[in-house]
Design a protein around this motif. Structure first.
Motif, short mmCIF file in Angstrom:
data_model
loop_
_atom_site.label_atom_id
_atom_site.label_comp_id
_atom_site.label_asym_id
_atom_site.label_seq_id
_atom_site.Cartn_x
_atom_site.Cartn_y
_atom_site.Cartn_z
N GLU B 489 0.84 -1.21 0.00
CA GLU B 489 0.00 0.00 0.00
C GLU B 489 0.87 1.25 0.00
O GLU B 489 0.63 2.19 -0.74
CB GLU B 489 -0.94 0.03 1.20
CG GLU B 489 -2.11 -0.94 1.11
CD GLU B 489 -1.68 -2.40 1.20
OE1 GLU B 489 -0.69 -2.69 1.92
OE2 GLU B 489 -2.31 -3.25 0.55
N GLU B 490 1.89 1.24 0.86
CA GLU B 490 2.77 2.41 0.94
C GLU B 490 3.44 2.68 -0.40
O GLU B 490 3.50 3.82 -0.87
CB GLU B 490 3.85 2.19 1.99
CG GLU B 490 3.40 2.46 3.40
CD GLU B 490 4.50 2.14 4.39
OE1 GLU B 490 4.94 3.04 5.09
OE2 GLU B 490 4.95 0.96 4.42
N ILE B 491 3.92 1.62 -1.02
CA ILE B 491 4.61 1.79 -2.32
C ILE B 491 3.61 2.29 -3.35
O ILE B 491 3.90 3.20 -4.13
CB ILE B 491 5.21 0.45 -2.79
CG1 ILE B 491 6.25 -0.01 -1.77
CG2 ILE B 491 5.87 0.62 -4.14
CD1 ILE B 491 6.73 -1.42 -2.02
N GLY B 492 2.40 1.72 -3.32
CA GLY B 492 1.36 2.16 -4.25
C GLY B 492 1.09 3.65 -4.11
O GLY B 492 0.97 4.37 -5.10
N LEU B 493 1.02 4.12 -2.88
CA LEU B 493 0.75 5.55 -2.67
C LEU B 493 1.91 6.39 -3.19
O LEU B 493 1.71 7.42 -3.83
CB LEU B 493 0.51 5.83 -1.19
CG LEU B 493 -0.82 5.29 -0.65
CD1 LEU B 493 -0.89 5.44 0.86
CD2 LEU B 493 -1.99 5.99 -1.32
N LEU B 494 3.13 5.91 -2.95
CA LEU B 494 4.30 6.66 -3.45
C LEU B 494 4.28 6.70 -4.97
O LEU B 494 4.60 7.71 -5.59
CB LEU B 494 5.59 5.98 -2.99
CG LEU B 494 6.01 6.24 -1.55
CD1 LEU B 494 7.17 5.34 -1.19
CD2 LEU B 494 6.40 7.70 -1.39
N MET B 495 3.87 5.60 -5.61
CA MET B 495 3.83 5.55 -7.08
C MET B 495 2.81 6.54 -7.59
O MET B 495 2.96 7.13 -8.66
CB MET B 495 3.45 4.14 -7.55
CG MET B 495 4.60 3.16 -7.45
SD MET B 495 4.06 1.45 -7.55
CE MET B 495 3.68 1.31 -9.29
N GLN B 500 3.85 12.15 1.57
CA GLN B 500 3.90 12.45 3.01
C GLN B 500 3.52 11.26 3.89
O GLN B 500 3.91 11.19 5.02
CB GLN B 500 3.02 13.66 3.36
CG GLN B 500 1.54 13.47 3.12
CD GLN B 500 1.16 13.80 1.68
OE1 GLN B 500 2.00 13.73 0.79
NE2 GLN B 500 -0.08 14.15 1.44
N SER B 501 2.79 10.29 3.32
CA SER B 501 2.32 9.20 4.17
C SER B 501 3.46 8.28 4.62
O SER B 501 3.36 7.61 5.62
CB SER B 501 1.26 8.38 3.44
OG SER B 501 1.87 7.74 2.35
N VAL B 502 4.52 8.28 3.87
CA VAL B 502 5.65 7.45 4.25
C VAL B 502 6.74 8.34 4.83
O VAL B 502 7.01 9.41 4.30
CB VAL B 502 6.19 6.69 3.01
CG1 VAL B 502 7.38 5.85 3.39
CG2 VAL B 502 5.09 5.85 2.41
N GLU B 503 7.34 7.86 5.89
CA GLU B 503 8.51 8.54 6.42
C GLU B 503 8.19 10.01 6.73
O GLU B 503 8.82 10.92 6.23
CB GLU B 503 9.65 8.46 5.41
CG GLU B 503 11.03 8.48 5.99
CD GLU B 503 11.41 7.16 6.66
OE1 GLU B 503 10.73 6.16 6.47
OE2 GLU B 503 12.35 7.17 7.42
#
Lengths: 309, 510
Positions: B489-495, B500-503
């Motif tokens: 999910e995190e990677i998907g959001l970054l893509m 901001q949701s990660v790190e």
């Protein structure tokens, strides 16, 4: 400069621009379908001799224009057969067509040298053209009005009709057009034939409008200018109109400079004569420099079409 | 109720190959039916016959109970078959509207067509501006054009050929919502994919083909991804074998503040990219196509030379100012995404293609003369080690299928034992068995001490392969994360560009 001289210059510009415009409009449609036909000059010469012969024997300029168109179509079919049916290289075939047209027209015209024909008369009654403004608007022969109508008609065809959309699609991505079910080769044949007809008419304009006799190579490289103009105009009909008149103006300057009149003769007429060709080179260089900024060139221009499956 | 589509004993023969051998299966109305198989299993041929592009040599096709003869795609569309191709047949310079109009058989007045397009877009949530030029759209948006085009014909059967290979996980979810809605309304869907977890999530039935023959028809929800994969390849699936007690060495490839200039109209440059890859490490770069992957690969391989000599360093030696040949000499090899024309010259033999990238590292040129014996021997080794289906080193690259050419190109670089290997889309279009072999070769190369950068749009591949992962979005690279600590999910959001949701702790206050 008085009004009559200004009008005389304008009328000359119109005459010089019209054949270039008509030939370039044809080439624009051809290139939009993805075919690069460099044989415009050759097709013009074949159209010129056909038009001349018919005008010489019948005296009917409309028949002469039709003959020019028909001869242009025949010449374009040679090109079409080699490049579309046999997938020959378009650049080489186009150059060969120009060489062929030059030789063929010289051969066919050899017995007609120094024999005059009558020029094509203005389309509207002379009474309309007595006033200077009237002369500017109504003083021309049919091909001039034809060229203007064709600018609008081709723009409308390309952007407002389904057939025009298909033509652009074929020039943009032949494989996709093929996979949707359009006949790429068929569309391109029609475009090439249209280009041939227009080049033939443009050629016939030379004996009918400009010099009422047969002279070898009488189109004097205008076919090449037409090819360059299509690029200069980014494949857009209205820009083509502007470009053709710009070149027509420069060519007319040469005539006036040669006649030794006024301020133009400061620059030798040879320089003026070279100007359109120099301008062509300059335009092509400029366009290739800013290639990235979407030059609008059809993506399949000059590539032979071979169906994938 | 009769089946929507029923195939019985379909056989199609090409010179030397039996593409489909007596294949029979049926699709119910409103069913989402998966068609599974490796490359060359005969899926595309089968689908082409349903869509009228090819005709079967034997067997019959029934549509709503009636035997039909589908002579061409127009016939297929008239019956109600719609198809979304894997490679879009779109015209980049034309608008969305013009593209759709070109695909319509009936002549519909432009205003009415536009109204119908907008209606379909609203109904299925496929929002797009009809007057935008296709060249300005993302791959996901382009796919929507194809779907809208198919839906305008009110299809009763929609064929989707590998539709998700270029989408982000979120875009895939959105596509599934549309497909489920369509199925609810009675439209059958024939769904071709390699991605087994998608088939488990979406499909009601799966038909599995192997070498042109039907292997099994099963319910994917009752199968595991592994069991379906094994049916596809007809053997046990090999896992990636990692040697025990692997340790990473010192940083080998260090990229610091690497940027490229925008060159073309639709080019996405990279901006201030920094990362480092240790000896023995596989560094994955995820991201949706068109986010600067090409520029990054070119800047690493040396096709784009940097202004700063320290932007790219290998074992501390600056490579930034060097071109591809010099970078290769120093041990940095690269495989670009485009196989034909970029990674290989189609009209050249495989042997000559080997010379193009391996000449300096393997001494194929002596005093300016080609050592064709060495090239031939090396190419033969690549063909044997990577199971490339080719007649020999003298076959032209263009005569190989896409998957086989990919195997050849990967093998050509891997066997050079580069100290840094940068690859883009290593298994694009390659079947499961061959993909496993390529993955294993990359892992083995890393285990031998090379640093490897894998740029891919296939998240499953990156998660299986990489030790470390970062995401590229609009030319910028996210912070690197160890693969164990990051969720899909995190990677998907970054893509999708949500940083901001990660790190959150890394975020710089504005």
């Amino acid at each position: 400069m008085d009004l009559t001289l200004a009008i005389a210059i304008l009328v000359t510009v119109v005459g010089a621009s019209t054949p270039i415009l008509i030939a370039a409009l044809g080439e624009l449609v051809v290139e939009r379908s993805g075919v690069l036909n460099l044989g415009v000059e050759g097709m013009m010469l074949i159209g010129a001799i056909a038009g001349f012969v018919v005008q010489f024997h019948t005296g009917n300029p409309y028949l002469a224009l039709l003959a020019g168109a028909a001869a242009g179509v025949m010449a374009s079919l040679i090109f079409g057969f080699l490049t579309l049916s046999l997938s020959a290289n378009q650049t080489a075939t186009g150059l060969a067509l120009t060489i062929f047209g030059t030789g063929f027209s010289a051969l066919a015209g050899s017995s007609y040298s120094a024999r005059p024909v009558t020029l094509m008369q203005p389309l509207f009654p002379v009474e309309l053209a007595t006033h200077p403004i009237g002369k500017v608007l109504f003083g021309y022969a049919f091909p001039i009005y034809f060229s203007f109508i064709m600018v609008v008609a081709i723009w409308y065809f390309l952007h407002k009709t389904r057939a025009g959309l298909i033509l652009r699609a074929v020039g943009e991505n032949d494989q996709s057009a093929h996979s949707i079910g359009y006949s790429v080769t068929g569309v391109r044949y029609l475009a090439v034939m249209f280009g041939g007809a227009m080049a033939g008419i443009a050629g016939a304009c030379f004996p009918l409008l400009l010099t009422p006799q047969w002279a070898e190579r009488m189109t004097a490289g205008r076919g090449w200018i037409a090819v360059a103009l299509v690029v200069f105009a980014s494949w857009k009909p209205f820009r083509l109109l502007a470009g053709a008149y710009l070149f027509g103006l420069v060519m007319t300057m040469e005539l006036y400079a040669k006649a030794g009149g006024g301020p133009l003769s400061v620059i030798p007429s040879e320089v003026w004569a070279a100007m359109p060709y120099l301008a062509t080179i300059a335009v092509l260089v400029l366009i290739s420099i800013r290639r990235d900024a979407s030059t609008n060139a059809p993506a399949c221009l000059g590539k032979p079409f071979l169906p994938a499956n | 109720m009769p089946y929507r589509l029923e195939l019985t004993g379909i056989t199609k023969r090409f010179p030397g190959v039996l593409a489909n051998d007596n294949v029979s299966f049926a699709v119910k109305p409103g069913e989402i039916h998966a068609l599974l198989g490796e490359n060359g299993a005969g899926k595309s041929t089968l689908v082409k016959m349903i869509y009228g592009i090819m005709q079967p040599d034997a067997g019959e096709i029934r549509w709503d109970g009636q035997v039909v003869n589908i002579a061409n795609p127009k016939d297929a569309r008239r019956l109600g078959v719609g198809m979304v191709f894997q490679h879009f047949s779109l015209f980049e310079a034309l608008t969305v509207f013009e593209n759709i109009a070109l695909g319509m058989d009936a002549k519909i007045p432009p205003r009415e067509l536009e109204a119908r397009i907008r209606a379909v877009m609203t109904k299925y949530g496929l929002l797009l501006d009809p007057h935008r030029t296709v060249a300005t759209l993302s791959v996901g948006e382009r796919q929507r054009i194809e779907i809208v085009r198919a839906l305008l014909l009110d299809p009763k059967l929609l064929i989707m050929d590998e539709p998700t290979s270029v989408l982000t996980p979120q875009e895939v979810e959105a596509l599934f919502v549309v497909l489920r809605l369509l199925a609810q309304q009675g439209c059958s869907i024939l769904y071709i994919s390699h991605k087994l977890h998608e088939i488990k999530a979406l499909c009601d039935t799966a038909t599995i083909l192997r070498a042109g023959k039907l292997v099994d028809t099963c319910d994917p929800r009752e199968e595991t991804s592994r069991s379906m994969a094994e049916k596809m390849i007809g053997a046990g699936l090999r896992d990636i074998v990692r040697s025990e007690g692997r340790t990473m060495g010192l940083p080998k490839l260090v990229v610091s503040r690497l940027s490229t200039h925008k060159t073309g109209h639709f080019d996405v440059p990279v901006n201030d990219v920094s990362f480092s890859v240790r000896a023995g490490e596989i560094f994955g770069i995820a991201g949706v196509a068109g986010n600067g992957q090409n520029a990054l690969l070119d800047a690493l391989s040396g096709e784009i030379v940097s202004d700063d000599k320290d932007a790219v360093t290998l074992d501390g030696n600056p490579l930034g100012l060097l071109g591809t040949t010099k970078r290769r000499k120093r041990g940095l090899c690269a495989v670009p995404e485009e196989r034909n024309g970029h990674a290989a010259v189609g009209d050249f033999t495989l042997s000559d293609n080997s010379v193009l990238t391996a000449r300096d590292r393997l001494g194929m040129v002596i005093m300016g003369l080609l050592n064709s014996g060495a090239a031939k021997t090396y190419t033969g080794r690549v063909i044997a080690d990577f199971a490339v289906k080719a007649l020999g080193p003298a076959s032209t690259a263009g005569s190989l299928s896409g998957g086989n050419l990919q195997k050849f190109i990967m093998g050509r670089e891997i066997l050079q034992k580069p100290s840094v290997l940068v690859v883009s889309q290593p298994t694009w279009g390659v079947d499961a068995g061959a993909a496993a072999a390529i993955h294993q070769a990359l892992v083995d190369l890393a285990a031998a001490g090379s640093a490897i950068v894998v740029i891919s749009q296939d998240l499953d591949e990156l998660l299986a392969l990489s030790d470390t992962l970062a995401v590229i979005n609009m030319g910028q690279l996210s912070a690197s994360r160890a693969v164990g600590d990051v969720s899909v999910e995190e990677i998907g959001l970054l893509m999708g560009g949500v940083h901001q949701s990660v790190e959150a702790s890394d975020a710089v206050p504005a």
